[in-house]
Design an enzyme around this catalytic site. Structure first.
Site: not given
Ligand code: SAH
Length: 219
Positions: A67
């Site tokens: 993000s």
């Molecule tokens: N917080 C992260 C950015 C996240 S991007 C950072 O600081 O870099 C969103 C993430 O959510 C992705 O890695 C994706 O794989 C994960 N995601 C999506 N659906 C999910 C689920 N049901 N359970 C766990 N992770 C999930």
């Protein structure tokens, strides 16, 4: 004369980074301090590494994104994290948000459905000697029933509605911050508070996140 060009660069880059955060509304001194202590450059690999100090989202492995720093700051601030809190983060991604939270609370559980992202983030936390993050490969839309309830929950992928298991794993008095809405349109960042009598919902700002997908990914 500039004897230490690299260190000067670093200091200036850091100052610009913090200035950008403040100008976007990240004003909480604890949050700014925690973000100052985590080098975002370590969480962005490959092609985009040299843009790590700009206020923009960047691609990471598995088609996901780290993000925008100001959004990380605003979400962290909205969560009102306390030093004794146990926090669940859904969506480890690069691990950057979890590392920022780890500097503010007692313990962070972070979950990603991509095993590769969870593994790489865990390796990085170990290298950086961050002791209070537990990284789990799993479907975070179900929460972590064995570790629940949580003081705070932060979801960094967008669901259409707050997932029921996450609402039920929030302590009374607890706060959850998450983006909600369809994945291909503008979503809203919302703050949910669990009261004795139910839930209070507050809309904070428009955001754009990758979708929360149920089940494990294949990698
Ligand atoms: N917080 C992260 C950015 C996240 S991007 C950072 O600081 O870099 C969103 C993430 O959510 C992705 O890695 C994706 O794989 C994960 N995601 C999506 N659906 C999910 C689920 N049901 N359970 C766990 N992770 C999930």
């Amino acid at each position: 004369m500039n004897d230490l060009p690299e260190e000067e660069d670093l200091a200036e880059r850091k100052m610009r980074f913090l200035f950008a955060l403040r100008s976007k509304g990240v004003t909480d001194a604890r949050v700014l301090g925690a973000m100052e202590r985590v080098d975002r450059g370590l969480f962005v690999k490959g092609l985009f590494a040299d843009r790590a100090y700009e206020d923009m989202p960047l691609p990471i492995a598995c088609g996901q994104t780290i993000s925008q720093p100001s959004v990380v700051g605003l979400m962290t601030q909205a969560l009102r994290p306390g030093p004794r809190d146990t926090v669940l983060e859904v969506g480890t991604g690069s691990g950057y948000q979890a590392a920022v939270l780890a500097g503010l609370v007692r313990r962070v559980y972070t979950v990603d459905r991509h095993r590769r992202l969870a593994r790489e983030a865990e390796d990085l936390f170990r290298t950086l000697h961050i002791p209070n993050i537990v990284t789990i490969a799993g479907d975070g839309s179900r929460g972590l029933p064995d570790q629940a309830p949580f003081d705070r929950i932060l979801v960094t992928a967008a669901a259409e509605d707050p997932p029921g298991p996450l609402l039920s794993q929030l302590k009374i008095g607890g706060i959850m911050v998450l983006p909600v809405g369809q994945s291909d349109t503008v979503q809203s960042l919302i703050r949910v508070r669990r009261l004795d009598t139910g839930f209070d919902y507050e809309e904070l700002r428009p955001v754009r996140f990758v979708p929360l997908v149920e089940g494990m990914a294949s990698d």
